[in-house]
Design a protein around this motif. Sequence first.
Motif: not given
Length: 701
Positions: A106-119, A66-69, A77-87
């Motif tokens: 187990p779940l990465v449910t939300a993602l946001a990208l900062l101007p610094s490139g940090e996630l 599952h992709v939550w975010a 580059n695309v970053f996916l917040g997934t489950g059920p392994d919390g990656r």
Amino acid sequence: MTRAWGLGALLFATVASAQPQWWTAGPLELQSGDAEGVAVGSRGKLFLAPRLAPVARPVGAGNPAHVWAAVADAAGNVFLGTGPDGRIVRVSPAGQQTVHFTTREPLVTALALLPSGELLAGTAPEGRIYRIGPDGRGAVWCETKARYVWSIVAARDGSVFAGTGEQGIIYRIDRTGTPTPFFDGDDAHVVALAPLPDGGLLAGGAGRGLVYRIGADGVGRVVHDDDLPEARAVMAERDGSIVAAFVAPPEPDRRPPAVRIQVAGGAAVAGGGDAVVDIDERSGGTTLQGVIEGLPSDAQEASARTRGRVVRIAPDGTVTEIWKSIGDAPYALAADPAGRPIVGLGEPARLIRLEAGGDSSLLATLPEGQVTALVRGERTIVAATSNPASVYRLERDTADSGTFTARAVDAGGTAVWGTLRFDVDGDAGRVEFSTRTGNTAEPDGTWSGWSSPLTEAGGSRIPSPEGRFLQWRVRIFGGAGGAVDDATVSYDTANRPPALRDFRIEPAVRATSGKVNFRWSAFDLDGDAVAVDIQVRRTSSPAWTSAVRVDPPAPKPGEPVPEIDPAWKDGRATWDVATIEEGTYEVRAVASDGASNAAGVGKDVTVGLPSTIVVDRTPPDLRPRRVGAVVEVLVEDAGSGVVRFEVLADGRTLFAPRPVDGVLDGASESFRLSAEEAGGPRMLRAIDAAGNVTESPVPAP
């Protein structure tokens, strides 16, 4: 066989039907076709869709389900917040996949990208937010103390907002990771956040399905309260309008209705399925109170009809429903470069575009279960799916060409296929149709190959051989936004007989002296007009004769021929027996579709009445005689039998004596009136089954 579904008439020499049938795929049928590079409009138009390219299908890094975010950086580059392994899985523009970071939850449910490139990554069920560098190293940055972090938005001033659950609080998080309650709504969960140009937020809640508009000072108001319980996605449009997508949980399998009965003064007993409920009368109760469990209420039935909807909330607060479905759930929203909402759907995964005027266009149907995240870039929209996890890129430009294959047309029998016609709106480029036919519902190796291209919009002869099923395919090349519409095929099958049911006399009688009313229902699989001939014959004669015939109405001169609807139609007829010889008759109805077919091709079907009917215009023979103080009466009716005998005074029926044998059921009946019953100036009346009446005075003493 006629069905006026199409554009005209075509005669075939190889079959004997008078007119063909026409079939046009409707918008709903087209939605279930197979499209590659072709979009399907909600009004049935086909046109080239934006380019859709799989980037990673399926995502193999960590094997997430599952992709939550999802978010995308400037490099693509695309970053996916997934489950059920919390990656968090990183997918490069070339489709290379790596596990960027793994959380403790187990779940990465939300993602946001900062101007610094940090996630920033929100998790569940511990409600932590991680801060992860471009190199994939990170740590817990914020402990929200909530159970779920469903959504994260990074503001221009460096503040971060997080929508959480189970208390439905939006936190404002400073640069050190310290959370402060910013807004507390009435929903249990804040599952969607979107920034506003003025520094405020849009928020979507789950529990009550509320949409909030929150100012930069943390003061908010509800701008929409929906019937569906979850505002899954929200976004702001250029003119200040708000678009919100709502979902309801899938309808559970209903358990069979069960009955629960409460016996007054006793215990409740229940039964369901095939169970038998016994009531013990010894409980002392005489009143039963009961409910049937498992049957939905009116409110439940209404809500079950909607799985998802999308609404637009204008700046003045006006709410307009712009899309709704009873089966699809909208999980994600994004605006394309032209500002049109793109919606990611589930069960199955599909991408639709909401057009002006309330129309929608199906851009793609994907093999995965749901489109659960959409990320907008400069010229593309990234779509992430679940079950399994995959990544697609929806380009701004349309494909150079595309193919759409419709579902097979079922003629209901072996058919000769005639003409394919279609319309073209605007510049659709080069349009080529092909057809193939067969005798199995799903195309297989026994079907014919695809025909040579059919390119004449006004009508191309279908070269495919005879068969019960036909499938068409259209290829669109180039064009400047045009569309293909109203693809229609004509065909003709061997004639099938009509059907007749519920042939009856109404009201039911077994004898008549005047008129008989018949009723029936007729149907024709081919939609042919059906004539019904009521035929009769004496029980002693082998020959049937027509009593009354009902033909379908003919079109009037100068009026268009109405479409023939292949449905059960009620019919009526009246048989006047005034000049018919008395006797017992068999009756049958013969339904025929001959008028709609060539000579010798029409078919008949015959349905008989289960009983005979007696034509009787002769009244009963009534013979009273006085024997002392008693009156004896003999009533005879050889035609239809005696059914009633009455004694009258001053034109009013006093009573109806029973016959001597106790049952009034014969052609000859005897009655005996006592001195009291026969006293005074009275009349006798006898009636037979056909309604004939004879009257005679009671003999004087």
